[in-house]
Design a protein around this motif. Structure first.
Motif, PDB file in Angstrom:
ATOM      1  N   GLU A  30      33.024  42.324  42.481  1.00  0.00           N
ATOM      2  CA  GLU A  30      31.713  42.290  43.155  1.00  0.00           C
ATOM      3  C   GLU A  30      31.190  40.858  43.259  1.00  0.00           C
ATOM      4  O   GLU A  30      30.373  40.549  44.126  1.00  0.00           O
ATOM      5  CB  GLU A  30      30.719  43.207  42.429  1.00  0.00           C
ATOM      6  CG  GLU A  30      30.277  42.794  41.012  1.00  0.00           C
ATOM      7  CD  GLU A  30      31.364  42.905  39.926  1.00  0.00           C
ATOM      8  OE1 GLU A  30      32.441  43.492  40.183  1.00  0.00           O
ATOM      9  OE2 GLU A  30      31.128  42.378  38.813  1.00  0.00           O
ATOM     10  N   ARG A  66      38.976  41.319  47.059  1.00  0.00           N
ATOM     11  CA  ARG A  66      39.367  40.475  48.194  1.00  0.00           C
ATOM     12  C   ARG A  66      39.484  38.994  47.849  1.00  0.00           C
ATOM     13  O   ARG A  66      39.854  38.192  48.713  1.00  0.00           O
ATOM     14  CB  ARG A  66      38.395  40.676  49.354  1.00  0.00           C
ATOM     15  CG  ARG A  66      37.004  40.116  49.143  1.00  0.00           C
ATOM     16  CD  ARG A  66      36.175  40.326  50.403  1.00  0.00           C
ATOM     17  NE  ARG A  66      34.797  39.914  50.254  1.00  0.00           N
ATOM     18  CZ  ARG A  66      34.338  38.710  50.549  1.00  0.00           C
ATOM     19  NH1 ARG A  66      35.161  37.783  50.982  1.00  0.00           N
ATOM     20  NH2 ARG A  66      33.058  38.429  50.407  1.00  0.00           N
ATOM     21  N   VAL A 114      40.361  34.201  48.544  1.00  0.00           N
ATOM     22  CA  VAL A 114      39.825  32.847  48.398  1.00  0.00           C
ATOM     23  C   VAL A 114      39.914  32.368  46.949  1.00  0.00           C
ATOM     24  O   VAL A 114      39.677  33.124  45.999  1.00  0.00           O
ATOM     25  CB  VAL A 114      38.359  32.785  48.934  1.00  0.00           C
ATOM     26  CG1 VAL A 114      37.424  33.669  48.125  1.00  0.00           C
ATOM     27  CG2 VAL A 114      37.855  31.357  48.961  1.00  0.00           C
ATOM     28  N   ALA A 118      36.528  26.094  40.397  1.00  0.00           N
ATOM     29  CA  ALA A 118      37.472  26.198  39.274  1.00  0.00           C
ATOM     30  C   ALA A 118      38.479  27.324  39.504  1.00  0.00           C
ATOM     31  O   ALA A 118      39.524  27.356  38.854  1.00  0.00           O
ATOM     32  CB  ALA A 118      36.714  26.422  37.970  1.00  0.00           C
TER      33      ALA A 118
END
Ligand code: T3D
Length: 267
Positions: A30, A66, A114, A118
């Motif tokens: 989330e 994702r 993505v 970091a």
């Protein structure tokens, strides 16, 4: 034969063991798997558990949902009790990167989406990176007035060269998976639905190789970045002396001559 220890359990990462492979999944989808204090503590504990477990031969690091990882959780950073940035780096981020690089077992980064801040550094610290077509890399530090950290300024020039590293770090450009492959940041781009299988296949292949030789190879590759050819030649000779004295080396030769698959035991 080394004995497997029971896998630790965590709240913000998933830690699964099968066929001598530890799969670590950053698991806060989330928030695009942004790094909270708890997640950082758990990730460090996971790498330390892997380092202690000689039955584990390879690691897969990936993200749930994702994203691979969106870096520091910026909502947590705003909390009044958040540690000062330099302290957070010294005490929480740097130990993770050091633990990853010190691990004898190779880490396959399965970069599923993505990787920012970091989170990109975590990807850079893996030994082999496979990327989904949907992956991208973005340092993201400049946009919030910070300096790339967690090893980003060290890994990036070595992985993509100084020109591209400067562009990524200073202009905060986002790099697609295809461009990441073009610049040598990832070994291979695969369709999103094939990533987990490809990462597992790579890890299984690593798990079938001689663990001591793999660990020595990891160290030699890393050391090569900071020494002369002359020193690297000496270093290779030293490491080969160690690898050559292992039972696994004898087993490798015997398997070749007997035309069978080797059974490496890590001795
Ligand atoms: O301790 C220290 O602070 C020092 C250490 C610093 C190390 C660092 O990592 S600094 C860099 C921190 N990371 C970033 O600045 C990246 C921030 N995120 C983004 O730029 C974008 O989210 C992405 C480019 C990664 C992805 O964009 P997009 O459009 O695909 O997703 P989104 O809509 O921005 O995000 C989806 C959700 O994830 C959203 O939640 P919401 O609003 O729907 O409830 C968003 O807030 C959340 N999220 C994404 N990144 C972070 C995050 N939540 C907390 N922290 C995040 N880093």
């Amino acid at each position: 034969m080394a004995k497997a220890s029971s896998p630790p359990s965590f709240d913000t990462i998933r830690y699964e063991v099968a066929e001598a492979i530890a799969t670590v999944t950053l698991d806060r989808p989330e928030s695009l798997n942004a790094l909270t204090v708890t997640l950082k503590q758990e990730l460090l504990a996971a790498f330390r558990a892997i380092a202690r477990d000689r039955t584990l031969r390879a690691v897969v690091l990936t993200g749930a949902g994702r994203a691979f990882c969106a870096g520091q959780d910026l909502k947590e950073r705003l909390q009044p009790d958040a540690a000062p940035l330099a302290v957070e780096l010294r005490e929480r981020y740097n130990p993770i990167i050091r633990a990853m690089r010190a691990l004898d077992q190779p880490i396959v980064g399965a970069i599923n989406g993505v990787a920012a801040g970091a989170g990109a550094s975590l990807a850079f610290a893996c030994d082999i990176r496979l990327a989904s077509e949907q992956a991208s890399f973005r340092l993201a530090f400049g946009r919030i007035g910070l300096v790339p950290d967690s090893g980003a300024t060290w890994f990036l020039p070595r992985l993509v060269g100084p020109a591209k590293a400067a562009e990524l770090a200073l202009l905060d450009e986002s790099l697609s998976a295809v461009d990441a492959e073009r610049f040598g940041l990832v070994a291979r781009v695969v369709p999103a639905d094939a990533l987990a299988g490809e990462a597992r296949a790579a890890a299984l292949r690593l798990a079938g190789l001689a663990p001591r030789a793999l660990a020595l190879t990891k160290r030699a590759l890393e050391r090569s970045w900071s020494v002369s050819l002359d020193a690297a030649l000496d270093d290779e000779a030293h490491r080969q002396g160690i690898a050559g004295a292992t039972q696994d080396h004898q087993e490798g030769i015997a398997a070749f001559l007997e035309k069978r698959a080797p059974r490496f035991r890590g001795d």
